[in-house]
Design a protein around this motif. Sequence first.
Motif, short mmCIF file in Angstrom:
data_model
loop_
_atom_site.label_atom_id
_atom_site.label_comp_id
_atom_site.label_asym_id
_atom_site.label_seq_id
_atom_site.Cartn_x
_atom_site.Cartn_y
_atom_site.Cartn_z
N LYS A 1 31.45 48.98 39.79
CA LYS A 1 30.31 49.39 38.98
C LYS A 1 29.53 48.19 38.45
CE LYS A 1 27.92 52.48 36.64
NZ LYS A 1 27.05 53.48 37.32
N LEU A 2 30.25 47.18 37.95
CA LEU A 2 29.58 46.01 37.39
C LEU A 2 28.83 45.22 38.46
CD1 LEU A 2 32.34 44.72 34.93
CD2 LEU A 2 30.25 45.96 34.34
N ALA A 3 29.36 45.21 39.68
CA ALA A 3 28.74 44.43 40.76
C ALA A 3 27.35 44.95 41.13
CB ALA A 3 29.64 44.45 41.99
N GLU A 4 27.06 46.18 40.72
CA GLU A 4 25.72 46.72 41.00
C GLU A 4 24.65 45.89 40.29
OE1 GLU A 4 25.83 50.77 39.80
OE2 GLU A 4 27.22 51.40 41.37
N GLN A 5 25.03 45.22 39.20
CA GLN A 5 24.07 44.34 38.51
C GLN A 5 23.70 43.15 39.38
OE1 GLN A 5 25.05 43.46 34.34
NE2 GLN A 5 26.54 45.15 34.35
N LEU A 6 24.68 42.66 40.16
CA LEU A 6 24.38 41.54 41.06
C LEU A 6 23.53 42.00 42.23
CD1 LEU A 6 27.81 39.63 41.17
CD2 LEU A 6 25.90 39.41 39.55
N GLY B 1 42.52 42.32 38.39
CA GLY B 1 43.53 43.08 37.66
C GLY B 1 43.47 42.77 36.18
N SER B 2 44.08 43.63 35.37
CA SER B 2 44.05 43.44 33.92
C SER B 2 44.80 42.19 33.50
CB SER B 2 44.62 44.67 33.21
OG SER B 2 45.95 44.92 33.63
N GLY B 3 45.73 41.73 34.32
CA GLY B 3 46.48 40.53 33.98
C GLY B 3 45.77 39.25 34.39
N VAL B 4 45.06 39.29 35.52
CA VAL B 4 44.40 38.09 36.05
C VAL B 4 42.90 38.13 35.84
CG1 VAL B 4 46.19 37.69 37.77
CG2 VAL B 4 44.21 39.09 38.37
N LEU B 5 42.36 39.28 35.46
CA LEU B 5 40.91 39.51 35.36
C LEU B 5 40.28 39.29 36.74
CD1 LEU B 5 40.13 37.91 31.87
CD2 LEU B 5 40.87 40.23 32.43
N VAL B 6 39.58 38.18 36.93
CA VAL B 6 39.02 37.85 38.25
C VAL B 6 39.50 36.44 38.60
CG1 VAL B 6 36.95 37.60 39.66
CG2 VAL B 6 36.98 39.27 37.80
N LYS B 7 40.40 36.36 39.56
CA LYS B 7 41.01 35.07 39.91
C LYS B 7 40.53 34.63 41.29
CE LYS B 7 44.06 33.27 38.04
NZ LYS B 7 44.10 32.15 37.03
N ALA C 1 30.41 34.88 38.94
CA ALA C 1 29.44 35.82 38.35
C ALA C 1 30.13 37.13 37.98
CB ALA C 1 28.29 36.07 39.33
N LEU C 2 31.05 37.59 38.81
CA LEU C 2 31.77 38.82 38.52
C LEU C 2 32.69 38.64 37.30
CD1 LEU C 2 32.68 39.99 42.14
CD2 LEU C 2 31.05 41.07 40.57
N LEU C 3 33.31 37.48 37.18
CA LEU C 3 34.14 37.20 36.01
C LEU C 3 33.30 37.23 34.74
CD1 LEU C 3 36.75 36.42 34.61
CD2 LEU C 3 36.36 34.04 35.30
#
Length: 380
Positions: free
Chosen positions: A298-303, A332-338, A359-361
């Motif tokens: 969903k968030l990637a739609e902004q990119l 993941g909730s533990g790594v967020l965006v790695k 950008a996604l992070l």
Amino acid sequence: MASQLVLFPELVAGFSPELAVNMRSLRFLSRAPYSSTYGFRLPSRRGRTLMCSDLSSQKWNVPVLSSNEVVERLKLAGEGKQFLAMYSSVVGGITTDPAAMVLPLDDHMVHRGHGVFDTAMIINGYLYELDQHLDRILRSASMSKIPLPFDRETIRTILIQTVSVSGCRDGSLRYWLSAGPGDFSLSPSQCPKPALYAIVYPKDFTVERKGVKVVTSSIPIKPPEFATVKSVNYLPNALSQMEAEAKGAFAGIWVDNDGFIAEGPNMNVAFVVNGGKELVMPRFDKVLSGCTAKRMIKLAEQLVSKGMLKSVRVVDMTVEDGKKADEMMLLGSGVLVKPVIQWDEELIADGKEGPITNALLDLLLEDMSSGPPSVRVLVP
């Protein structure tokens, strides 16, 4: 006539571990061969030798503790661990004493693995994606044939209150649904009531943007019908992670039986392909549908709207295609965006963190701190 208790150092087939004998038997014992190792050797009527020992030869090294002593030892064992609050439906309340944060040993989740769990992040006093995670654990419980101890709204209220009592502003809320305590049978038929447990602990969500290495996991992946359930059976996941760490990698990547990329041991995986213009993820029908990964779509739609990406797709992807990607990342909730910069012995693109991953992070961090009420629940 007085009796004397005779104890056996080991169980002997056909004999009771405790034997009461009268004075006549004691006179017989006085004539029986004796050694400090085996105690008395008594001839049996069935042609076998019975070995027993007197009380003085027993060496008991394990103390028998009172309930107060158990609690004190649990407090010592828990020193240094920061468990802020725990809810248990077994006791029907919340405790902030780590020594009281225990589970019944006969809980079907403990000795048979018949339980499911989930985790929600606590960010600046808000629970992030609580409802999305709650929907998933309820779905996992249904697939695992675990009835609910309460309705959805009551479970939600209990979880929020547990976080509130903990006073935690940044950390994790982990919670379990199990078939409940009962007995040690394989079937939960003797478990009269399912159980809900939840625990709150602090966690530092410091962002690490440095790229990592992953390896292809050789540990067999869970069958699809179990991979989509977030159960407590994480033995394959743990073995996969141990294998990766032994190879100097951050995580292992599973490949399904059809040769397509699946997921990591506790995170999803995504790629940027087609000249850095397309974000792709493996299909969720054979892997756990990660809440962070789904939110990222969903968030990637902004990119896409900014022209940084042309599209976002969920597709089947081979290992060969994945290693040729422009960017690779773990979600993941533990790594967020790695960011991932190496898979096995092959670099991903130029071996550097990519712009789409960063950008996604940024989008995820912004969503966690100031996203809409649909993903952020205020803890009173």
